[in-house]
Design an enzyme around this catalytic site. Structure first.
Site, PDB file in Angstrom:
ATOM      1  N   ASN A  20      -5.258   8.102  -6.305  1.00 38.82           N
ATOM      2  CA  ASN A  20      -5.495   7.013  -5.371  1.00 38.82           C
ATOM      3  C   ASN A  20      -6.558   7.469  -4.364  1.00 38.82           C
ATOM      4  OD1 ASN A  20      -5.138   5.375  -2.921  1.00 38.82           O
ATOM      5  ND2 ASN A  20      -3.459   4.436  -4.060  1.00 38.82           N
TER       6      ASN A  20
ATOM      7  N   HIS B 105      -6.730   2.430  -6.845  1.00 34.29           N
ATOM      8  CA  HIS B 105      -5.423   3.020  -7.096  1.00 34.29           C
ATOM      9  C   HIS B 105      -5.620   4.116  -8.144  1.00 34.29           C
ATOM     10  CE1 HIS B 105      -2.622  -0.485  -5.687  1.00 34.29           C
ATOM     11  NE2 HIS B 105      -3.459  -0.092  -4.748  1.00 34.29           N
TER      12      HIS B 105
ATOM     13  N   GLU C 203      -4.454   4.661 -11.124  1.00 34.39           N
ATOM     14  CA  GLU C 203      -4.697   4.235 -12.503  1.00 34.39           C
ATOM     15  C   GLU C 203      -6.108   3.674 -12.667  1.00 34.39           C
ATOM     16  OE1 GLU C 203      -0.337   3.620 -11.423  1.00 34.39           O
ATOM     17  OE2 GLU C 203      -2.272   3.217 -10.471  1.00 34.39           O
TER      18      GLU C 203
ATOM     19  N   SER D 173       5.190   3.955 -10.511  1.00 29.43           N
ATOM     20  CA  SER D 173       5.153   2.704 -11.266  1.00 29.43           C
ATOM     21  C   SER D 173       3.890   1.905 -10.925  1.00 29.43           C
ATOM     22  CB  SER D 173       6.400   1.889 -10.926  1.00 29.43           C
ATOM     23  OG  SER D 173       6.458   0.703 -11.661  1.00 29.43           O
TER      24      SER D 173
ATOM     25  N   CYS E 281      -2.878  -2.681 -11.479  1.00 32.53           N
ATOM     26  CA  CYS E 281      -3.006  -1.622 -12.480  1.00 32.53           C
ATOM     27  C   CYS E 281      -2.318  -2.012 -13.785  1.00 32.53           C
ATOM     28  CB  CYS E 281      -2.455  -0.318 -11.925  1.00 32.53           C
ATOM     29  SG  CYS E 281      -3.380   0.231 -10.458  1.00 32.53           S
TER      30      CYS E 281
ATOM     31  N   ASP F 268      -1.415  -0.145   1.189  1.00 34.72           N
ATOM     32  CA  ASP F 268      -1.692   0.164  -0.211  1.00 34.72           C
ATOM     33  C   ASP F 268      -1.014  -0.813  -1.159  1.00 34.72           C
ATOM     34  OD1 ASP F 268      -3.019   2.163  -2.019  1.00 34.72           O
ATOM     35  OD2 ASP F 268      -0.972   2.294  -2.785  1.00 34.72           O
TER      36      ASP F 268
END
Length: 149
Positions: free
Chosen positions: A39, A50, A52, A77, A82, A142
């Protein structure tokens, strides 16, 4: 511990060391890591980086057939954004370090044919619990939430 999850955790720690949110991700194709990320919203002033998304960006352009053989590892998670990228590129398997501190749309992703494995890793959970306790405003930013009054 799974070597790929360990690599994602190393990315999360790198993000924390840079002053960001401790979430990491790796993309695995044919048994090797082809993309890593963490991130970087804070570090880059980005609304979308983020872990991912950073990982997919760092993996570079890939053929659809590559994504369809890949596994995405994430220490946390994946959120709606994402998860949408996972579905868009047809990534068939996602391995999640933990989902107690935050749970994205895992059931929806499963309903779309993605194999979702949650490891409930204590180190991943500890990283996030500490961060959330120490940085509640940044954490809420976030995940797109308003801080508690």
């Amino acid at each position: 511990m799974d070597a790929f999850l360990a690599a994602a955790i190393a990315e999360a720690k790198k993000g924390a060391a840079e002053g960001g949110i401790p979430i990491g991700s790796v993309l695995v194709l044919d048994g090797r890591i082809v993309g890593r990320g963490h991130n970087r919203r804070v570090q880059n002033g980005s609304p979308i980086l983020h872990a991912e998304m950073d990982c997919l960006e760092n993996a570079g352009r890939r053929k659809a057939s590559d994504y369809r053989r890949a596994t995405l590892y994430s220490t946390l998670s994946p959120c709606d954004m994402c998860s949408g990228a996972i579905l868009l590129y047809g990534i068939p398997k996602v391995v999640i370090g933990e989902n107690r501190t935050f749970r994205g749309p895992e059931e929806y992703v499963r309903s779309r044919g993605v194999e979702v494995t949650v490891l409930d890793n204590p180190e991943c959970r500890r990283l996030m619990e500490t961060f959330i306790r120490d940085n509640p405003v940044l954490w809420n930013e976030d995940i797109g939430a308003e801080p508690a009054p």
